[in-house]
Design an enzyme around this catalytic site. Structure first.
Site, PDB file in Angstrom:
ATOM      1  N   ASP A 109       0.859  -1.175   0.000  1.00 45.13           N
ATOM      2  CA  ASP A 109       0.000   0.000   0.000  1.00 45.13           C
ATOM      3  C   ASP A 109       0.904   1.237   0.000  1.00 45.13           C
ATOM      4  O   ASP A 109       2.077   1.148   0.360  1.00 45.13           O
ATOM      5  CB  ASP A 109      -0.879  -0.048   1.260  1.00 45.13           C
TER       6      ASP A 109
ATOM      7  N   ASP B 170      -0.193   5.220   0.731  1.00 49.69           N
ATOM      8  CA  ASP B 170      -0.430   6.259   1.752  1.00 49.69           C
ATOM      9  C   ASP B 170      -0.495   5.665   3.152  1.00 49.69           C
ATOM     10  O   ASP B 170      -1.272   4.746   3.405  1.00 49.69           O
ATOM     11  CB  ASP B 170      -1.753   6.988   1.462  1.00 49.69           C
TER      12      ASP B 170
ATOM     13  N   GLU C 158      11.861   9.908  26.077  1.00 47.94           N
ATOM     14  CA  GLU C 158      12.397   9.701  27.431  1.00 47.94           C
ATOM     15  C   GLU C 158      13.881   9.348  27.338  1.00 47.94           C
ATOM     16  O   GLU C 158      14.242   8.176  27.298  1.00 47.94           O
ATOM     17  CB  GLU C 158      11.646   8.557  28.121  1.00 47.94           C
TER      18      GLU C 158
HETATM   19  N1  RBF Z   1       8.126   1.825  28.685  1.00 46.43           N
HETATM   20  C1  RBF Z   1       7.310   0.860  28.254  1.00 46.43           C
HETATM   21  O1  RBF Z   1       6.150   0.833  28.631  1.00 46.43           O
HETATM   22  N2  RBF Z   1       7.751  -0.099  27.369  1.00 46.43           N
HETATM   23  C2  RBF Z   1       9.036  -0.134  26.925  1.00 46.43           C
HETATM   24  O2  RBF Z   1       9.378  -1.007  26.136  1.00 46.43           O
HETATM   25  C3  RBF Z   1       9.933   0.862  27.406  1.00 46.43           C
HETATM   26  N3  RBF Z   1      11.222   0.882  27.002  1.00 46.43           N
HETATM   27  C4  RBF Z   1      12.064   1.846  27.478  1.00 46.43           C
HETATM   28  C5  RBF Z   1      13.409   1.865  27.075  1.00 46.43           C
HETATM   29  C6  RBF Z   1      14.299   2.834  27.546  1.00 46.43           C
HETATM   30  C7  RBF Z   1      15.720   2.812  27.107  1.00 46.43           C
HETATM   31  C8  RBF Z   1      13.823   3.846  28.442  1.00 46.43           C
HETATM   32  C9  RBF Z   1      14.745   4.911  28.970  1.00 46.43           C
HETATM   33  C10 RBF Z   1      12.488   3.842  28.828  1.00 46.43           C
HETATM   34  C11 RBF Z   1      11.605   2.850  28.366  1.00 46.43           C
HETATM   35  N4  RBF Z   1      10.276   2.812  28.782  1.00 46.43           N
HETATM   36  C12 RBF Z   1       9.432   1.848  28.292  1.00 46.43           C
HETATM   37  C13 RBF Z   1       9.698   4.011  29.379  1.00 46.43           C
HETATM   38  C14 RBF Z   1       9.590   4.025  30.833  1.00 46.43           C
HETATM   39  O3  RBF Z   1       8.351   3.468  31.122  1.00 46.43           O
HETATM   40  C15 RBF Z   1       9.707   5.520  31.125  1.00 46.43           C
HETATM   41  O4  RBF Z   1      11.029   5.839  31.372  1.00 46.43           O
HETATM   42  C16 RBF Z   1       8.874   5.974  32.243  1.00 46.43           C
HETATM   43  O5  RBF Z   1       7.580   5.959  31.783  1.00 46.43           O
HETATM   44  C17 RBF Z   1       9.317   7.350  32.696  1.00 46.43           C
HETATM   45  O6  RBF Z   1       8.330   8.261  32.518  1.00 46.43           O
HETATM   46 MG    MG Z   2      11.660  11.829  32.890  1.00 49.45          MG
END
Ligand code: RBF
Ligand code: MG
Ligand code: ADP
Length: 379
Positions: A17, A19, A312
């Site tokens: 596809d 778009d 983040e």
């Molecule tokens: N949050 C998730 O819900 N799933 C993820 O796979 C996930 N992977 C992350 C990987 C890294 C390197 C970092 C720094 C954060 C990750 N987080 C992930 C986010 C984490 O939940 C987040 O730092 C907090 O929500 C802080 O607000």
């Molecule tokens: Mg933060």
């Protein structure tokens, strides 16, 4: 893997596809709206872009007219908007991983068809702006060349026929629900790449749902594997973002023991739209302190089910103090994995530490380490 699984997965050609799957119109739409809304004395809020991603043109127009309280009807809005949009077609970017996928399949001699619900002429004018694409497709087929558009199977059946393939040997790649339905109705295998977040549940008929084209594993479908992954990382075209560090959700260090220095989502909304959610890495600069390795997530953090897409970044360095308000510069150089959900906080934290190790090792490779000295990081 069960036997039926391994049997059903072999494909010899790919039907794509356009778009929402290979190209992204939303960045261009945002640019037009920013100027257009000035006319009504309104200021475009970049976050609105996230809201209209993946909506049909009519839904998006309705959202904007309502959210901004515009003194015009949806029809009037559309009649003013569409000519502006047509004039900007050349600015529609390919989606991350689209060129990589097409070139890879072409290079390995896998036949490809472009099969879209827009008209043949419209398809041709859109892909004309993407160098080398047209030559990759043995077949290009638009809505006006068959009796019924998607979700009817006609477009994919015709594409398979013109490739001289049985639909069962074809792999369809689609972002929309009607497109997935069309592929299944035609008897093909279907990978869904939803362009709207948190919509996986609508795609249950697809054979696989992936987050972006970066996550395609062709070998799962009997097609040649990508060879560009290096030490569990995928090099990407580097992108730069920066701004003052603001307060985030206040849970990084408190809940996870992993502080993440947040930037204002409003200021980099166009980058947020452009880049698929997932875990990335690169270099971070704090001009008064130094340059550090960095691993980050971009997205909705499924574990916390956030309402807003954020970046983040975790700087891989022990700081003795906070640096809220300081200018933070990031160069993102590679991709690690899609965002995932986890059954416990411990497993989320363990995975993030694994990401850190992957990033730390990869950033020593010349291909990534060369960005460490970029003056963008230090101003
Ligand atoms: N949050 C998730 O819900 N799933 C993820 O796979 C996930 N992977 C992350 C990987 C890294 C390197 C970092 C720094 C954060 C990750 N987080 C992930 C986010 C984490 O939940 C987040 O730092 C907090 O929500 C802080 O607000
Ligand atoms: Mg933060
Ligand atoms: P918030 O939710 O406000 O972002 P966090 O708990 O995620 O709070 O902590 C992030 C803050 O911690 C950053 O803004 C920064 O001031 C500070 N900080 C200290 N060390 C680090 C680090 N290694 N990486 C990122 N931020 C850090």
């Amino acid at each position: 893997m069960s036997m039926s699984n391994s049997l059903k997965k072999l494909s010899s050609c790919v039907l794509l596809d356009l778009d929402g799957t290979l190209i992204n119109t939303d960045g261009v739409v945002g640019d037009i709206l920013r100027k257009y809304l000035c006319k009504y004395g309104k200021q475009w809020d970049g976050r609105e872009t996230l809201k209209i991603v993946g909506q049909t043109p009519l839904e998006a127009a309705t959202t904007i007219v309502e959210d901004y309280g515009l003194p015009c009807g949806v029809d009037e809005f559309n009649s003013e908007f569409y000519p502006l949009f047509s004039a900007q077609m050349d600015k529609i970017k390919s989606l991350p991983g689209a060129s990589r996928l097409i070139r890879h399949l072409k290079c390995h001699g896998v036949p490809m068809a472009l099969a879209s619900n827009s008209s043949r002429a419209n398809i041709e004018s859109k892909i004309a702006h993407h160098k080398g694409w047209k030559e990759c497709f043995s077949v290009i087929i638009g809505r006006d060349e068959v009796a019924k558009g998607k979700p009817a199977p006609d477009i994919f059946l015709e594409a398979a026929k013109r490739l001289n393939k049985d639909p069962a040997d074809c792999l369809v790649i689609e972002d929309s629900v009607p497109g997935v339905m069309a592929g299944k109705a035609a008897g093909t295998k279907v990978i869904a790449v939803p362009s709207l977040p948190k919509q996986t549940h609508l795609y249950t008929s697809a054979d696989e749902v992936i987050n972006s084209l970066l996550d395609i594993r062709p070998e799962k479908w009997g097609l040649p594997p990508f060879q560009d992954w290096i030490e569990n990382t995928l090099p990407i075209d580097p992108w730069h973002i920066g701004g003052p560090v603001i307060k985030g959700f206040g849970r990084g260090s408190k809940v996870l023991g992993i502080p993440t220095a947040n930037l204002s989502a409003k200021d980099y909304a166009s980058e947020l739209v452009e880049h698929p959610s997932g875990v990335y890495f690169g270099w971070a600069g704090l001009p008064t302190r130094g340059v550090y390795k960095m691993v980050m997530s971009i997205g909705w953090n499924p574990f916390f089910d956030n309402k807003e897409k954020t970046i983040e970044p975790w700087l891989l360095h022990d700081f003795t103090e906070d640096f809220y308000g300081e200018e933070l510069r990031l160069i993102i150089v590679g991709y690690i994995r899609p965002e995932a959900n986890f059954t416990s906080l411990e497993s989320l934290v363990a995975k993030i530490h694994e990401d850190r190790e992957v990033a730390e090792r990869a950033l020593d490779l010349p291909l990534y380490s060369k960005f460490k000295g970029d003056t963008y990081l230090t101003k």
